[in-house]
Motif scaffolding. Structure first.
Motif, PDB file in Angstrom:
ATOM      1  N   LEU A 126      -5.817   7.529  -4.609  1.00  0.00           N
ATOM      2  CA  LEU A 126      -5.255   6.236  -4.188  1.00  0.00           C
ATOM      3  C   LEU A 126      -6.356   5.235  -3.832  1.00  0.00           C
ATOM      4  N   ARG A 127      -7.384   5.713  -3.126  1.00  0.00           N
ATOM      5  CA  ARG A 127      -8.500   4.807  -2.799  1.00  0.00           C
ATOM      6  C   ARG A 127      -9.153   4.268  -4.067  1.00  0.00           C
ATOM      7  N   GLU A 128      -9.317   5.185  -5.038  1.00  0.00           N
ATOM      8  CA  GLU A 128      -9.974   4.767  -6.281  1.00  0.00           C
ATOM      9  C   GLU A 128      -9.070   3.870  -7.127  1.00  0.00           C
ATOM     10  N   ALA A 129      -7.746   4.148  -7.062  1.00  0.00           N
ATOM     11  CA  ALA A 129      -6.825   3.483  -7.999  1.00  0.00           C
ATOM     12  C   ALA A 129      -6.158   2.246  -7.407  1.00  0.00           C
ATOM     13  N   GLU A 130      -6.489   1.905  -6.155  1.00  0.00           N
ATOM     14  CA  GLU A 130      -5.807   0.785  -5.492  1.00  0.00           C
ATOM     15  C   GLU A 130      -5.966  -0.525  -6.274  1.00  0.00           C
ATOM     16  N   ALA A 131      -7.052  -0.607  -7.055  1.00  0.00           N
ATOM     17  CA  ALA A 131      -7.269  -1.827  -7.847  1.00  0.00           C
ATOM     18  C   ALA A 131      -6.269  -1.933  -9.001  1.00  0.00           C
ATOM     19  N   SER A 176       0.600   0.294   8.691  1.00  0.00           N
ATOM     20  CA  SER A 176      -0.291  -0.181   7.611  1.00  0.00           C
ATOM     21  C   SER A 176       0.498  -0.479   6.356  1.00  0.00           C
ATOM     22  N   SER A 177       1.491   0.381   6.042  1.00  0.00           N
ATOM     23  CA  SER A 177       2.324   0.112   4.860  1.00  0.00           C
ATOM     24  C   SER A 177       3.200  -1.115   5.072  1.00  0.00           C
ATOM     25  N   LEU A 178       3.728  -1.258   6.313  1.00  0.00           N
ATOM     26  CA  LEU A 178       4.609  -2.401   6.580  1.00  0.00           C
ATOM     27  C   LEU A 178       3.838  -3.727   6.501  1.00  0.00           C
ATOM     28  N   THR A 203      -7.143  10.442   8.715  1.00  0.00           N
ATOM     29  CA  THR A 203      -7.069   9.063   8.221  1.00  0.00           C
ATOM     30  C   THR A 203      -6.103   8.944   7.046  1.00  0.00           C
ATOM     31  N   GLU A 204      -5.628   7.728   6.798  1.00  0.00           N
ATOM     32  CA  GLU A 204      -4.823   7.443   5.602  1.00  0.00           C
ATOM     33  C   GLU A 204      -5.463   6.282   4.835  1.00  0.00           C
ATOM     34  N   PRO A 205      -5.435   6.289   3.507  1.00  0.00           N
ATOM     35  CA  PRO A 205      -5.057   7.415   2.667  1.00  0.00           C
ATOM     36  C   PRO A 205      -5.838   8.677   3.044  1.00  0.00           C
ATOM     37  N   LEU A 214     -15.067  -6.030  -1.220  1.00  0.00           N
ATOM     38  CA  LEU A 214     -13.738  -5.883  -0.621  1.00  0.00           C
ATOM     39  C   LEU A 214     -12.808  -5.204  -1.620  1.00  0.00           C
ATOM     40  N   THR A 215     -11.850  -4.405  -1.115  1.00  0.00           N
ATOM     41  CA  THR A 215     -10.856  -3.812  -2.013  1.00  0.00           C
ATOM     42  C   THR A 215      -9.894  -4.918  -2.449  1.00  0.00           C
ATOM     43  N   ARG A 216      -9.067  -4.607  -3.451  1.00  0.00           N
ATOM     44  CA  ARG A 216      -8.118  -5.624  -3.961  1.00  0.00           C
ATOM     45  C   ARG A 216      -7.250  -6.169  -2.824  1.00  0.00           C
ATOM     46  N   LEU A 217      -6.701  -5.261  -1.981  1.00  0.00           N
ATOM     47  CA  LEU A 217      -5.800  -5.737  -0.921  1.00  0.00           C
ATOM     48  C   LEU A 217      -6.558  -6.469   0.185  1.00  0.00           C
ATOM     49  N   GLU A 218      -7.789  -6.032   0.465  1.00  0.00           N
ATOM     50  CA  GLU A 218      -8.601  -6.768   1.454  1.00  0.00           C
ATOM     51  C   GLU A 218      -8.844  -8.190   0.961  1.00  0.00           C
ATOM     52  N   ALA A 219      -9.087  -8.304  -0.340  1.00  0.00           N
ATOM     53  CA  ALA A 219      -9.379  -9.625  -0.906  1.00  0.00           C
ATOM     54  C   ALA A 219      -8.110 -10.477  -1.018  1.00  0.00           C
ATOM     55  N   ALA A 265       3.502   5.749  -3.811  1.00  0.00           N
ATOM     56  CA  ALA A 265       2.395   6.718  -3.830  1.00  0.00           C
ATOM     57  C   ALA A 265       1.793   6.884  -2.435  1.00  0.00           C
ATOM     58  N   ILE A 266       1.660   5.783  -1.700  1.00  0.00           N
ATOM     59  CA  ILE A 266       1.137   5.835  -0.330  1.00  0.00           C
ATOM     60  C   ILE A 266       2.111   6.624   0.549  1.00  0.00           C
ATOM     61  N   ALA A 267       3.429   6.408   0.344  1.00  0.00           N
ATOM     62  CA  ALA A 267       4.429   7.138   1.147  1.00  0.00           C
ATOM     63  C   ALA A 267       4.398   8.635   0.819  1.00  0.00           C
ATOM     64  N   ASP A 312       1.699  10.300  -0.162  1.00  0.00           N
ATOM     65  CA  ASP A 312       0.475  10.798   0.493  1.00  0.00           C
ATOM     66  C   ASP A 312       0.736  11.006   1.987  1.00  0.00           C
ATOM     67  N   ARG A 313       1.474  10.063   2.582  1.00  0.00           N
ATOM     68  CA  ARG A 313       1.780  10.140   4.024  1.00  0.00           C
ATOM     69  C   ARG A 313       2.697  11.339   4.315  1.00  0.00           C
ATOM     70  N   THR A 314       3.672  11.567   3.437  1.00  0.00           N
ATOM     71  CA  THR A 314       4.593  12.692   3.640  1.00  0.00           C
ATOM     72  C   THR A 314       3.827  14.018   3.614  1.00  0.00           C
ATOM     73  N   ASP A 371      -6.093   7.346  11.761  1.00  0.00           N
ATOM     74  CA  ASP A 371      -6.612   6.009  11.485  1.00  0.00           C
ATOM     75  C   ASP A 371      -5.739   5.438  10.360  1.00  0.00           C
ATOM     76  N   ARG A 372      -4.747   4.640  10.721  1.00  0.00           N
ATOM     77  CA  ARG A 372      -3.702   4.048   9.863  1.00  0.00           C
ATOM     78  C   ARG A 372      -2.512   4.994   9.731  1.00  0.00           C
ATOM     79  N   TYR A 373      -1.318   4.367   9.622  1.00  0.00           N
ATOM     80  CA  TYR A 373      -0.061   5.119   9.440  1.00  0.00           C
ATOM     81  C   TYR A 373       1.014   4.143   8.932  1.00  0.00           C
ATOM     82  N   ALA A 389       4.946   0.762  -6.985  1.00  0.00           N
ATOM     83  CA  ALA A 389       4.315   2.040  -7.361  1.00  0.00           C
ATOM     84  C   ALA A 389       3.316   2.469  -6.276  1.00  0.00           C
ATOM     85  N   LEU A 390       2.519   1.530  -5.783  1.00  0.00           N
ATOM     86  CA  LEU A 390       1.547   1.869  -4.728  1.00  0.00           C
ATOM     87  C   LEU A 390       2.281   2.234  -3.436  1.00  0.00           C
ATOM     88  N   ALA A 391       3.347   1.482  -3.119  1.00  0.00           N
ATOM     89  CA  ALA A 391       4.109   1.771  -1.891  1.00  0.00           C
ATOM     90  C   ALA A 391       4.657   3.200  -1.920  1.00  0.00           C
TER      91      ALA A 391
HETATM   92  C1  LIG Z   1      -2.846   3.546   4.808  1.00  0.00           C
HETATM   93  C2  LIG Z   1      -2.649   2.579   3.684  1.00  0.00           C
HETATM   94  C3  LIG Z   1      -3.668   2.255   2.818  1.00  0.00           C
HETATM   95  N1  LIG Z   1      -3.464   1.400   1.785  1.00  0.00           N
HETATM   96  C4  LIG Z   1      -4.552   1.105   0.813  1.00  0.00           C
HETATM   97  C5  LIG Z   1      -5.169  -0.248   1.054  1.00  0.00           C
HETATM   98  C6  LIG Z   1      -6.640  -0.043   1.137  1.00  0.00           C
HETATM   99  O1  LIG Z   1      -7.259  -0.914   0.233  1.00  0.00           O
HETATM  100  C7  LIG Z   1      -6.864   1.411   0.760  1.00  0.00           C
HETATM  101  C8  LIG Z   1      -7.886   2.101   1.638  1.00  0.00           C
HETATM  102  O2  LIG Z   1      -7.557   1.918   3.020  1.00  0.00           O
HETATM  103  P1  LIG Z   1      -8.649   1.405   4.066  1.00  0.00           P
HETATM  104  O3  LIG Z   1      -8.148   1.651   5.424  1.00  0.00           O
HETATM  105  O4  LIG Z   1      -9.045  -0.002   3.736  1.00  0.00           O
HETATM  106  O5  LIG Z   1      -9.823   2.382   3.723  1.00  0.00           O
HETATM  107  P2  LIG Z   1     -11.263   2.527   4.363  1.00  0.00           P
HETATM  108  O6  LIG Z   1     -11.129   3.699   5.272  1.00  0.00           O
HETATM  109  O7  LIG Z   1     -12.101   2.820   3.153  1.00  0.00           O
HETATM  110  O8  LIG Z   1     -11.589   1.243   5.091  1.00  0.00           O
HETATM  111  O9  LIG Z   1      -5.584   2.054   0.893  1.00  0.00           O
HETATM  112  C9  LIG Z   1      -2.232   0.811   1.589  1.00  0.00           C
HETATM  113  O10 LIG Z   1      -2.037   0.022   0.645  1.00  0.00           O
HETATM  114  N2  LIG Z   1      -1.217   1.113   2.447  1.00  0.00           N
HETATM  115  C10 LIG Z   1      -1.368   1.979   3.490  1.00  0.00           C
HETATM  116  O11 LIG Z   1      -0.397   2.241   4.235  1.00  0.00           O
END
Ligand SMILES: Cc1cn([C@H]2C[C@H](O)[C@@H](COP(=O)(O)OP(=O)(O)O)O2)c(=O)[nH]c1=O
Ligand SMILES: Nc1ncnc2c1ncn2[C@@H]1O[C@H](COP(=O)(O)OP(=O)(O)O)[C@@H](O)[C@H]1O
Length: 202
Positions: A47-52, A93-95, A36-38, A141-146, A62-64, A66-68, A88-90, A58-60
């Protein structure tokens, strides 16, 4: 074979990825590595903890990063050991999510363009109202979900898929409307069968 499961928050990615891994192990008779990603690494957990508090560019980045590491340290070794890998995500998800976070699509692509191209990306879609009701049932909800909405995420996924089509990515849309997770996985297995047959014949 490297398979990616994509789609908006709450569409059923984690549920479907788990079920697919189980059924694919029997169907293909090969080990399946579910990831899964992250990632589950220290960076991914951070990243999961710091997404808020980390956002935008910076997040883009850091996520890249983690993906690398995900590709180099986990996905390629698992493929080399003969596993089918399901993520589960790749990149899609970033795009989508980094755009929700106000980063431009071309900039996000620059950070992701050298990653491993999957054999197939399965893009799960459903009615935005169904997805919205599931998100409303979550305790938080996480910041981006919200920040995003199912409608907006579906729209951005459409654009991400179109963009990656132009880069010759193999992507298949899976319509989850009115299907339970088991039925969704049956549709996916029908899609994967020709790919699996081609690879075992090669
Ligand atoms: C994979 C990925 C995650 N994220 C961030 C957004 C999400 O709030 C967070 C966690 O991903 P998410 O899939 O929502 O996690 P969970 O498995 O807990 O449902 O990571 C990105 O911003 N870009 C990405 O490409
Ligand atoms: N096809 C489906 N039909 C009905 N409910 C589903 C379906 N797929 C997933 N769910 C439910 O929707 C919720 C969100 O699923 P989840 O797999 O966490 O989504 P995602 O990983 O895309 O955010 C879970 O409660 C799950 O049981």
């Amino acid at each position: 074979m490297f398979i990616v499961i994509e789609g908006p928050n709450g569409v059923g990615k984690t549920t479907v990825a788990g079920l697919l891994a189980t059924r694919l192990r029997h169907r293909a008779g090969r080990p399946v590595h579910l990831t899964t990603e992250p990632t589950r690494t220290r960076l991914g957990k951070l990243l999961r903890e710091a997404e808020a508090v980390i956002h935008g560019r910076a997040l883009a980045l850091a996520i890249a990063a983690d993906r690398t590491m995900h590709v180099e340290d986990e996905i390629i070794p698992a493929l080399d050991a003969g596993n089918i890998v399901i993520s589960d995500r790749y990149v899609q998800s970033s795009l989508v999510l980094q755009r929700v976070d106000a980063v431009d699509l071309r900039e996000i692509w620059i950070y992701n363009r050298y990653v491993l191209q999957p054999a197939v990306s399965l893009y799960l879609t459903d009615d935005p109202h169904v997805i919205g009701a599931r998100l409303a049932a979550r305790p938080s909800l996480t910041r981006l979900e919200a920040t995003g909405t199912p409608e907006r995420e579906l729209q951005l996924y459409g654009q991400a898929i179109e963009f990656l089509d132009r880069h010759s990515w193999h992507q298949v849309k899976i319509d989850c409307r009115g299907r339970n997770p088991d039925q969704v996985v049956s549709v996916i297995l029908d899609t994967l069968d020709p790919l699996l047959a081609r690879r075992s014949a090669a």
